[in-house]
Design a protein around this motif. Structure first.
Motif, PDB file in Angstrom:
ATOM      1  N   TRP A  82      -2.625   6.800   8.508  1.00 36.15           N
ATOM      2  CA  TRP A  82      -1.337   6.309   8.033  1.00 36.15           C
ATOM      3  C   TRP A  82      -1.130   6.420   6.528  1.00 36.15           C
ATOM      4  CZ3 TRP A  82       2.435   4.883  11.371  1.00 36.15           C
ATOM      5  CH2 TRP A  82       2.066   4.622  12.690  1.00 36.15           C
ATOM      6  N   GLY A  83      -2.206   6.684   5.766  1.00 39.67           N
ATOM      7  CA  GLY A  83      -2.103   6.606   4.309  1.00 39.67           C
ATOM      8  C   GLY A  83      -1.044   7.506   3.705  1.00 39.67           C
ATOM      9  N   ARG A  84      -1.034   8.787   4.094  1.00 38.62           N
ATOM     10  CA  ARG A  84      -0.062   9.719   3.519  1.00 38.62           C
ATOM     11  C   ARG A  84       1.362   9.299   3.888  1.00 38.62           C
ATOM     12  NH1 ARG A  84      -0.237  15.325   2.220  1.00 38.62           N
ATOM     13  NH2 ARG A  84      -2.368  15.440   3.026  1.00 38.62           N
ATOM     14  N   TYR A  85       1.534   8.918   5.138  1.00 39.13           N
ATOM     15  CA  TYR A  85       2.871   8.524   5.599  1.00 39.13           C
ATOM     16  C   TYR A  85       3.377   7.303   4.833  1.00 39.13           C
ATOM     17  CZ  TYR A  85       6.546   6.849   8.648  1.00 39.13           C
ATOM     18  OH  TYR A  85       7.745   6.406   9.127  1.00 39.13           O
ATOM     19  N   LEU A  86       2.513   6.299   4.663  1.00 38.34           N
ATOM     20  CA  LEU A  86       2.916   5.081   3.967  1.00 38.34           C
ATOM     21  C   LEU A  86       3.207   5.363   2.495  1.00 38.34           C
ATOM     22  CD1 LEU A  86       0.382   2.633   5.630  1.00 38.34           C
ATOM     23  CD2 LEU A  86       2.858   2.609   5.917  1.00 38.34           C
ATOM     24  N   ALA A  87       2.417   6.245   1.880  1.00 39.13           N
ATOM     25  CA  ALA A  87       2.668   6.586   0.478  1.00 39.13           C
ATOM     26  C   ALA A  87       4.038   7.233   0.323  1.00 39.13           C
ATOM     27  CB  ALA A  87       1.572   7.516  -0.033  1.00 39.13           C
ATOM     28  N   GLU A  88       4.397   8.127   1.265  1.00 37.50           N
ATOM     29  CA  GLU A  88       5.711   8.761   1.204  1.00 37.50           C
ATOM     30  C   GLU A  88       6.830   7.749   1.407  1.00 37.50           C
ATOM     31  OE1 GLU A  88       5.509  11.851   4.077  1.00 37.50           O
ATOM     32  OE2 GLU A  88       4.316  13.194   2.802  1.00 37.50           O
ATOM     33  N   ALA A  89       6.538   6.672   2.164  1.00 34.74           N
ATOM     34  CA  ALA A  89       7.531   5.629   2.384  1.00 34.74           C
ATOM     35  C   ALA A  89       7.556   4.607   1.257  1.00 34.74           C
ATOM     36  CB  ALA A  89       7.251   4.919   3.709  1.00 34.74           C
ATOM     37  N   GLY A  90       6.709   4.801   0.235  1.00 36.66           N
ATOM     38  CA  GLY A  90       6.729   3.913  -0.922  1.00 36.66           C
ATOM     39  C   GLY A  90       5.713   2.797  -0.886  1.00 36.66           C
ATOM     40  N   LEU A  91       4.694   2.896  -0.008  1.00 31.95           N
ATOM     41  CA  LEU A  91       3.642   1.884   0.059  1.00 31.95           C
ATOM     42  C   LEU A  91       2.289   2.530  -0.220  1.00 31.95           C
ATOM     43  CD1 LEU A  91       5.941   0.624   2.102  1.00 31.95           C
ATOM     44  CD2 LEU A  91       4.071  -0.928   2.686  1.00 31.95           C
ATOM     45  N   PRO A  92       1.873   2.621  -1.486  1.00 34.84           N
ATOM     46  CA  PRO A  92       0.555   3.177  -1.790  1.00 34.84           C
ATOM     47  C   PRO A  92      -0.554   2.213  -1.375  1.00 34.84           C
ATOM     48  CG  PRO A  92       1.549   2.269  -3.766  1.00 34.84           C
ATOM     49  CD  PRO A  92       2.602   2.188  -2.690  1.00 34.84           C
ATOM     50  N   GLU A  93      -1.750   2.767  -1.200  1.00 36.95           N
ATOM     51  CA  GLU A  93      -2.902   1.909  -0.900  1.00 36.95           C
ATOM     52  C   GLU A  93      -3.338   1.210  -2.183  1.00 36.95           C
ATOM     53  OE1 GLU A  93      -7.460   2.065   0.899  1.00 36.95           O
ATOM     54  OE2 GLU A  93      -6.170   3.850   1.021  1.00 36.95           O
ATOM     55  N   LEU A  94      -3.540  -0.107  -2.079  1.00 36.22           N
ATOM     56  CA  LEU A  94      -3.871  -0.913  -3.258  1.00 36.22           C
ATOM     57  C   LEU A  94      -5.271  -1.499  -3.215  1.00 36.22           C
ATOM     58  CD1 LEU A  94      -0.489  -2.855  -3.538  1.00 36.22           C
ATOM     59  CD2 LEU A  94      -1.164  -0.790  -4.773  1.00 36.22           C
ATOM     60  N   ALA A  95      -5.826  -1.660  -2.014  1.00 36.71           N
ATOM     61  CA  ALA A  95      -7.153  -2.282  -1.908  1.00 36.71           C
ATOM     62  C   ALA A  95      -7.738  -1.990  -0.544  1.00 36.71           C
ATOM     63  CB  ALA A  95      -7.065  -3.789  -2.129  1.00 36.71           C
ATOM     64  N   ALA A  96      -9.060  -2.036  -0.468  1.00 39.40           N
ATOM     65  CA  ALA A  96      -9.787  -1.963   0.798  1.00 39.40           C
ATOM     66  C   ALA A  96     -10.696  -3.185   0.855  1.00 39.40           C
ATOM     67  CB  ALA A  96     -10.592  -0.682   0.900  1.00 39.40           C
ATOM     68  N   VAL A  97     -10.600  -3.952   1.933  1.00 43.07           N
ATOM     69  CA  VAL A  97     -11.286  -5.236   2.028  1.00 43.07           C
ATOM     70  C   VAL A  97     -12.241  -5.212   3.212  1.00 43.07           C
ATOM     71  CG1 VAL A  97     -10.979  -7.736   2.201  1.00 43.07           C
ATOM     72  CG2 VAL A  97      -9.215  -6.337   1.104  1.00 43.07           C
ATOM     73  N   ASP A  98     -13.458  -5.690   2.994  1.00 39.39           N
ATOM     74  CA  ASP A  98     -14.439  -5.796   4.079  1.00 39.39           C
ATOM     75  C   ASP A  98     -14.171  -7.073   4.874  1.00 39.39           C
ATOM     76  OD1 ASP A  98     -17.156  -6.940   5.161  1.00 39.39           O
ATOM     77  OD2 ASP A  98     -17.455  -4.784   4.937  1.00 39.39           O
ATOM     78  N   VAL A  99     -13.928  -6.908   6.180  1.00 42.10           N
ATOM     79  CA  VAL A  99     -13.716  -8.055   7.068  1.00 42.10           C
ATOM     80  C   VAL A  99     -14.721  -7.942   8.200  1.00 42.10           C
ATOM     81  CG1 VAL A  99     -12.078  -9.305   8.526  1.00 42.10           C
ATOM     82  CG2 VAL A  99     -11.253  -8.089   6.497  1.00 42.10           C
ATOM     83  N   GLY A 100     -15.810  -8.680   8.083  1.00 46.04           N
ATOM     84  CA  GLY A 100     -16.834  -8.641   9.123  1.00 46.04           C
ATOM     85  C   GLY A 100     -17.444  -7.267   9.312  1.00 46.04           C
ATOM     86  N   GLY A 101     -17.609  -6.514   8.220  1.00 42.02           N
ATOM     87  CA  GLY A 101     -18.200  -5.188   8.315  1.00 42.02           C
ATOM     88  C   GLY A 101     -17.225  -4.075   8.619  1.00 42.02           C
ATOM     89  N   ARG A 102     -15.938  -4.381   8.718  1.00 36.57           N
ATOM     90  CA  ARG A 102     -14.912  -3.367   8.977  1.00 36.57           C
ATOM     91  C   ARG A 102     -13.963  -3.319   7.787  1.00 36.57           C
ATOM     92  NH1 ARG A 102     -14.182  -3.335  15.285  1.00 36.57           N
ATOM     93  NH2 ARG A 102     -12.290  -2.163  14.822  1.00 36.57           N
ATOM     94  N   GLN A 103     -13.582  -2.117   7.399  1.00 33.90           N
ATOM     95  CA  GLN A 103     -12.679  -1.950   6.266  1.00 33.90           C
ATOM     96  C   GLN A 103     -11.225  -2.116   6.721  1.00 33.90           C
ATOM     97  OE1 GLN A 103     -13.339  -0.937   2.707  1.00 33.90           O
ATOM     98  NE2 GLN A 103     -15.119  -2.066   3.454  1.00 33.90           N
ATOM     99  N   GLN A 104     -10.519  -3.030   6.054  1.00 35.63           N
ATOM    100  CA  GLN A 104      -9.086  -3.179   6.277  1.00 35.63           C
ATOM    101  C   GLN A 104      -8.377  -2.817   4.968  1.00 35.63           C
ATOM    102  OE1 GLN A 104      -7.911  -6.816   8.186  1.00 35.63           O
ATOM    103  NE2 GLN A 104      -9.263  -6.472   9.934  1.00 35.63           N
ATOM    104  N   HIS A 105      -7.438  -1.879   5.065  1.00 38.04           N
ATOM    105  CA  HIS A 105      -6.802  -1.296   3.883  1.00 38.04           C
ATOM    106  C   HIS A 105      -5.441  -1.946   3.662  1.00 38.04           C
ATOM    107  CE1 HIS A 105      -9.799   2.005   3.772  1.00 38.04           C
ATOM    108  NE2 HIS A 105      -9.837   1.766   5.075  1.00 38.04           N
ATOM    109  N   VAL A 106      -5.179  -2.307   2.419  1.00 32.59           N
ATOM    110  CA  VAL A 106      -3.945  -2.995   2.054  1.00 32.59           C
ATOM    111  C   VAL A 106      -3.021  -2.015   1.334  1.00 32.59           C
ATOM    112  CG1 VAL A 106      -2.927  -4.901   0.749  1.00 32.59           C
ATOM    113  CG2 VAL A 106      -5.174  -5.184   1.844  1.00 32.59           C
ATOM    114  N   PHE A 107      -1.820  -1.851   1.876  1.00 35.30           N
ATOM    115  CA  PHE A 107      -0.774  -1.038   1.266  1.00 35.30           C
ATOM    116  C   PHE A 107       0.347  -1.977   0.818  1.00 35.30           C
ATOM    117  CE2 PHE A 107      -3.098   1.474   4.265  1.00 35.30           C
ATOM    118  CZ  PHE A 107      -3.196   2.735   3.704  1.00 35.30           C
ATOM    119  N   GLY A 108       0.990  -1.661  -0.295  1.00 35.34           N
ATOM    120  CA  GLY A 108       2.000  -2.614  -0.765  1.00 35.34           C
ATOM    121  C   GLY A 108       3.019  -2.014  -1.697  1.00 35.34           C
ATOM    122  N   ARG A 109       4.053  -2.808  -1.961  1.00 39.58           N
ATOM    123  CA  ARG A 109       5.107  -2.412  -2.880  1.00 39.58           C
ATOM    124  C   ARG A 109       5.729  -3.655  -3.496  1.00 39.58           C
ATOM    125  NH1 ARG A 109       8.838   1.145  -0.662  1.00 39.58           N
ATOM    126  NH2 ARG A 109      10.188   0.644  -2.403  1.00 39.58           N
TER     127      ARG A 109
END
Length: 680
Positions: free
Chosen positions: A475-502
């Motif tokens: 989803w990263g490229r699509y979200l960036a084109e929609a104006g939501l760049p990736e801002l952070a990656a957070v470890d949640v119980g050993g799994r990466q959850q990526h935060v996109f925002g505007r």
């Protein structure tokens, strides 16, 4: 190819079967194949020894005397086959034909009419005619028939999919499209100007005025057209009269939802306007997008997601891999509020899809904001099949930070870069959970996307917004084109959850829907440049880096904006640089010069230089400067940006401040006051 049901009816008529109709009325839009069926009937009639009388209504001028004269042989010889093509040109004679002329035909004569306008109801209401009359609506070919037609024309299999999608089942569009080869092996197929001109003339025909043409341009872009949409785009024109005219067109279907054009007409009008007047094309899209925003905001709750789906239709060709934005409806899945009895199932789904740590965060928010959750169910069932949650937060609370590491990271971002003001809040689409985990495209993710867009469009006072995905690669490229760049990656119980925002304070929702609708979208910096914890010499997330390259090119001649580039915190700029902007310019020029490794690279270099570096030009002006068609130029420019981005991504990290030799006469001139550098 195809048309077996229609041919079967004509064959029965020509055979003289006792129960066969005597009058067949073929109707459908231009280019759909009516004339081909008329020619088929003529050939079959001649094979059986019947006399054939052909009448082309284009030359009758709706004069009954001319029709009577042209069709006279059918009144004299028994068994004659009377064929009247393009009957829409003498439609005013329909009643006279039925009530007067056809009664004079010779014994066993049969009549085949073909026109764009459907027959009037009197044929079926009159008991006498109802027994010997049949109306045959000529429909578009299905995809398999369309593919077979193209295969018969020798079109390679790898090209047929694009042509089938463009033609919408129109035999005329398929035949014309088959005559246009792809620009180069592997290049996407596009219709030429000649093909589009011919299709518009044949499918649409002459139009009463420029207002009527503009109305058709709206119909071609919008999923469904109603009077309010037409009024919003056309302004003070007589939209009521124009809407009534649209309803009568043979290639427009009037439904309870509104007006839908035939697929081939939609594709042709859209491609023609984009080729003929790109600025007008963008203008129509922007007006429709704004009208769609207002429709979402004014809709009653039961209609909100449908209005969002109609707005999303504008972007059906911008979905990227796996058709990420599927605009089609999914009536078998329902979006509903959370019910108390849903909680155990929601927690079970969260743990199965994302693990115990994520399920613990879900449990926290179920207690804190149960109203933020939406649950999806199959029609007729009460069991949840997926869920989502859009949280509204006004202030950081210690318990929220402690229970949910993603929310802790989000508040860190906001406090460092985009503090909330009085009366403001942040929104975050925190959870989007479906069976099997991950956020792969599906009907469930489609509903989640619609609800998320609706929330952003209808909520007041939202300063910043975030969305959380595990599938950042998808989803990263699509979200960036929609104006939501990736801002952070957070470890949640050993799994990466990526935060996109505007940050909506940098680009309002109204500005966003206009910007999104334009075809040549230049990303806007929708998050403050200080948001990332990265610094000079660091590697940025790919989506943020790609957005940064496009933004740097766009602002090349505006030093103040260029100096806020996210790339200043990337590996392209060494730590401790006394002039980061100059170092970034040098890195871009070095990469730009280096892409000229083959003929395609030379074209890429020329497109980027003419558009951004030598001078900031509108795209059409840059195409003229390069002496290439606008469509070719846009392909070169898109490939050029990709090449430049890849080259910059592969560029080694700068660990020390480079020497800045004189760069006059290099890849391109920098604006006054800037200091371009070279790293070669």
């Amino acid at each position: 190819m195809g048309r077996e049901p229609e041919r079967a009816v004509l064959d029965r008529m020509l055979s003289g079967a006792a129960d066969a109709p005597l009058v067949a009325y073929l109707h459908g839009p231009g280019g759909i194949g009516k004339s081909s069926l008329v020619r088929y009937a003529a050939r079959q009639a001649e094979l059986t020894g019947r006399r054939v009388v052909r009448v082309d209504a284009r030359f009758l001028d709706a004069d009954p005397r001319r029709l009577e004269e042209a069709a006279a042989p059918a009144c004299a010889e028994p068994g004659t086959v009377l064929l009247i093509d393009t009957f829409e040109r003498c439609q005013p004679l329909e009643a006279w034909l039925r009530e007067t002329f056809l009664l004079r035909l010779a014994d066993r004569a049969i009549v085949i009419l073909a026109g764009r306008v459907a027959p009037d109801a009197e044929w079926s209401l009159d008991p006498g005619w109802a027994q010997v009359f049949t109306a045959l609506a000529v429909r578009p070919l299905d995809p398999a028939q369309s593919d077979a037609l193209l295969a018969a024309r020798g079109v390679p299999a790898e090209q047929r999919g694009a042509l089938v999608a463009f033609a919408g089942g129109s035999p005329l569009a398929l035949s014309l499209a088959a005559s246009v080869p792809a620009a180069a092996p592997g290049a996407p197929w596009e219709p030429t100007g000649d093909v589009l001109t011919t299709l518009v003339e044949r499918l649409v025909g002459d139009l009463p005025s420029a207002v009527h043409r503009r109305a058709l341009e709206v119909v071609a872009q919008a999923y469904v057209t109603r009077e309010p949409l037409l009024r919003a785009v056309l302004g003070d024109e007589d939209t009521t009269a124009v809407f009534s005219w649209l309803r009568q067109l043979p290639y427009i279907e009037a439904t309870p939802e509104g007006l839908h054009p035939h697929d081939a007409v939609r594709a042709t009008l859209e491609a023609d306007l984009r080729w003929r007047d790109p600025a007008r094309y963008d203008h129509v899209r922007v007006r429709i997008s704004l009208a769609g925003l207002q429709a979402v905001r004014s809709a009653v709750e039961d209609d909100v997601l449908l209005r969002v789906a109609e707005w999303m239709f504008l972007f059906r060709n911008q979905g990227g891999p796996d058709d990420l934005y599927d605009w089609r409806t999914h009536p078998h899945v329902e979006d509903t509020p959370l019910r108390p009895e849903d909680v155990p199932g929601v927690l079970r789904m969260a743990e199965e899809a994302e693990g115990p740590a994520s399920a613990a965060a879900v449990a926290h928010w179920l207690r804190r904001q149960p109203e933020a959750f939406r649950v999806h169910r199959c029609s007729g069932s009460s069991a949840p099949v997926s869920f989502m949650a859009i949280l509204r937060l006004d202030a950081p609370l210690p318990e929220d930070r402690a229970e949910d590491p993603v929310i802790a990271a989000v508040w860190d971002l906001v406090e460092a870069s985009a503090p909330l003001g009085p009366g403001e809040h942040l929104g975050i689409r925190r959870f989007a959970v479906q069976p099997g985990g991950r956020q792969r495209p599906s009907p469930l993710m489609e509903l989640i996307a619609r609800r998320t867009v609706a929330e952003e469009m209808r909520t007041h006072g939202r300063a910043v917004t975030f969305a959380v995905f595990e599938d950042a690669d998808r989803w990263g490229r699509y979200l960036a084109e929609a104006g939501l760049p990736e801002l952070a990656a957070v470890d949640v119980g050993g799994r990466q959850q990526h935060v996109f925002g505007r940050d909506w304070r940098r680009q309002t929702v109204e500005q966003w829907v206009q910007h999104r609708a334009r075809t040549a979208v230049t990303p806007v910096a929708t998050w403050p440049a200080t948001a990332s914890a990265s610094g000079p010499g660091d590697r940025l997330p790919r989506a943020a880096f790609e957005e940064g390259v496009r933004e740097a090119l766009r602002t090349w001649h505006t030093p103040r904006e260029f100096a806020t580039s996210v790339l200043l915190r990337s590996h392209l700029v060494p730590p401790g640089s006394p002039d980061p902007a100059a170092d970034l310019r040098g890195a871009i020029i070095t990469a730009l010069d280096a892409i000229q490794t083959d003929p395609a690279g030379v074209k890429a270099h020329e497109a980027l230089t003419a558009t951004y570096i030598a001078a900031s030009r509108p795209h059409k002006a840059a195409a003229r400067r390069l002496g290439v068609p606008y469509g070719t130029y846009r392909r070169h420019l898109a490939l050029a940006r990709e090449r430049l981005t890849e080259r910059l991504l592969r560029q080694p990290a700068m660990t020390s401040v480079p020497t800045r030799p004189d760069t006059s006469g290099g890849a391109g001139a920098a604006p006054a006051g800037s200091r371009p550098t070279s790293r070669r």
